[in-house]
Structures are given as structure tokens and as C-alpha cells.
Write an enzyme that holds these catalytic residues in place. Structure first.
Site, PDB file in Angstrom:
ATOM      1  N   GLY A   1      22.247   2.568 -59.276  1.00  0.00           N
ATOM      2  CA  GLY A   1      20.928   2.557 -58.652  1.00  0.00           C
ATOM      3  C   GLY A   1      19.912   3.307 -59.476  1.00  0.00           C
ATOM      4  O   GLY A   1      20.134   4.444 -59.866  1.00  0.00           O
ATOM      5  N   SER A   2      18.775   2.709 -59.765  1.00  0.00           N
ATOM      6  CA  SER A   2      17.845   3.324 -60.701  1.00  0.00           C
ATOM      7  C   SER A   2      16.514   2.578 -60.713  1.00  0.00           C
ATOM      8  O   SER A   2      16.220   1.795 -59.825  1.00  0.00           O
ATOM      9  CB  SER A   2      18.477   3.325 -62.099  1.00  0.00           C
ATOM     10  OG  SER A   2      19.020   2.041 -62.381  1.00  0.00           O
ATOM     11  N   ARG A   3      15.737   2.825 -61.774  1.00  0.00           N
ATOM     12  CA  ARG A   3      14.423   2.200 -61.895  1.00  0.00           C
ATOM     13  C   ARG A   3      14.096   2.016 -63.372  1.00  0.00           C
ATOM     14  O   ARG A   3      14.467   2.828 -64.216  1.00  0.00           O
ATOM     15  CB  ARG A   3      13.385   3.093 -61.228  1.00  0.00           C
ATOM     16  CG  ARG A   3      11.931   2.689 -61.420  1.00  0.00           C
ATOM     17  CD  ARG A   3      11.068   3.540 -60.524  1.00  0.00           C
ATOM     18  NE  ARG A   3       9.667   3.513 -60.875  1.00  0.00           N
ATOM     19  CZ  ARG A   3       8.711   4.065 -60.138  1.00  0.00           C
ATOM     20  NH1 ARG A   3       9.026   4.674 -59.004  1.00  0.00           N
ATOM     21  NH2 ARG A   3       7.454   4.010 -60.508  1.00  0.00           N
TER      22      ARG A   3
END
EC number: 4.1.1.65
Length: 236
Positions: free
Chosen positions: A202-204
Site C-alpha cells: 500500500g502506497s502512493r
């Protein structure tokens, strides 16, 4: 009339080819996790068969999480493609990371948020030369927060296209994602759509394009890394 016959393919060969085309390969960064899960599964299975089943599920999940699907990038000139699979969270004007040395003039920033269920490899948004790669330590705020771009741990990469147009792509760690992998180095020649990195769990990813570029996506839209056209770039 031609008497040539097409070579026969055995059912097993056909099945192997079908599996190769259907099941995505795994990013090298995931191999230690899958190997560790597989070894643990074999050891636990000796003590309790149910643990072996659970371990097998965990091993399969690790392989799925680190999947690296084959992608075909558009061949059009003057575009930037999505650097990641995910959902467009923001489209806004913002100053790029200071460590890239691009100055204080705002660029257009398109932020793509990745959940734990998305493909977690990052793709090159524009063919060209990598002119800067810079890692900066930081916090581990939830990646969907606005201030994550400024405060969180990140790895920034600047690419200059053949016509001189520059775009930047920034991998940002999140609340759970605390390991950024980047295989690109300064001076590398890279191709749009090719994998260059990975963020775990999970990240951006932020993509910075010239301010006058025509953005073709909007918040809430899903992107496919290496294939979705994010913007038509303003010329340098």
C-alpha cells in the site's frame, strides 16, 4: 498447393504456454518472501497438516502480491503513462520535490494511490534518460493524506525525454508500506511502461508533468500502470 504442415503442439506444451501467458511473473523483490513462506509451510506441515494448508495460502498470496503483469505501453509521442496501478487521488499544481533541483515553479501533479490489493510495481512514465534519483527519509503517514507527498519517506526520479521534456515520478511510503525499491540509476536510458521499482504493502506514486500539459485523468479514475495515458505533455 502447399504441402507444408504446421508443427504439432502437445497438450502439455500448450498448457504450459497458456499458464505463462495467463499467470503474471513475479518481481524479484518478492522471491525472498515467497521462498521463506514456502519453507515455513513445509516445516509446519510436518507438525500439523492444517498449518501446511494455511502456509500454502500465504505462499500463494505472497506470489500474487509481488506480481508483475506484462504491459504494453502506448507508442504515441508526447505523452506520459501511469507510473502505477491504482486510483487517481489528486490532480493539482504543486512544487516538485526540492531534491530534484527543478526550482520553485509549480508543475502539474497527478497522485495515484495504491491499496494493498493493487499491483505494487512502478512503471516508467516517459522514455528517456534518468537525470536524477534521490532518496529522502521521512514519516510514514497514511499515503492517502495530502501531506504525505511532503512529509513521508520518498524516492524521486527525474526523466528527460528525447525532446527535452522533463517529468518526475516519486515513490512515497505509506502507513504500512515501509520499503521502497528503485532499480533505476542516474544515466540510465529507460522505456515507457518498463518496471523500475516497487513499494511494499500500500502506497502512493506522484507524477509531475509540465504545468501546461493536458491531463487526461481525474480523481477517482482507475489507472493501469504503463498503459493508461495520464497526460499529453507540453513541449519543452
Amino acid at each position: 498447393m502447399s504441402t507444408e504442415q504446421e508443427p504439432k503442439t502437445s497438450p502439455l506444451t500448450h498448457l504450459v504456454a497458456l499458464a505463462r501467458d495467463t499467470v503474471p511473473p513475479m518481481h524479484p523483490a518478492g522471491r525472498p518472501f515467497v521462498l521463506g513462506a514456502a519453507v515455513a509451510t513445509l516445516l509446519l506441515r510436518r507438525r500439523w497438516r492444517g498449518a501446511g494448508v494455511l502456509g500454502g495460502i500465504l505462499t500463494a498470496w505472497c506470489a500474487w502480491f509481488f506480481r508483475e503483469p506484462r504491459r504494453t505501453a502506448p507508442t504515441r509521442d508526447g505523452i506520459a503513462v501511469a507510473p502505477a496501478d491504482g486510483t487517481v487521488a489528486h490532480v493539482e499544481k504543486a512544487v516538485p520535490p526540492a531534491e530534484l533541483g527543478l526550482g520553485a515553479a509549480p508543475m502539474t501533479r497527478v497522485s495515484v494511490f495504491l491499496t494493498i490489493f493493487d499491483v505494487h510495481v512502478q512503471r516508467v512514465p516517459l522514455s528517456g534518460e534518468v537525470t536524477k534519483v534521490s532518496y529522502r527519509a521521512g514519516k510514514f503517514l497514511s499515503a492517502d493524506l495530502d501531506k504525505a507527498s511532503e512529509d513521508n519517506e520518498r524516492n524521486s526520479m527525474l526523466i528527460r525525454g528525447a525532446d527535452g521534456t522533463e517529468v518526475a515520478v516519486v515513490q512515497i511510503a505509506g502507513l504500512v508500506a515501509r520499503r521502497i525499491v528503485c532499480s533505476a540509476s542516474e544515466g540510465d536510458q529507460v522505456l515507457a511502461g518498463h518496471t523500475y521499482g516497487l513499494i511494499r504493502f500500500g502506497s502512493r506514486v506522484d507524477l509531475y508533468v509540465p504545468a501546461d500539459s493536458r491531463v487526461l485523468v481525474e480523481p477517482g479514475q482507475r489507472t493501469i500502470g504503463g498503459e493508461t495515458v495520464i497526460a499529453e505533455l507540453a513541449r519543452a
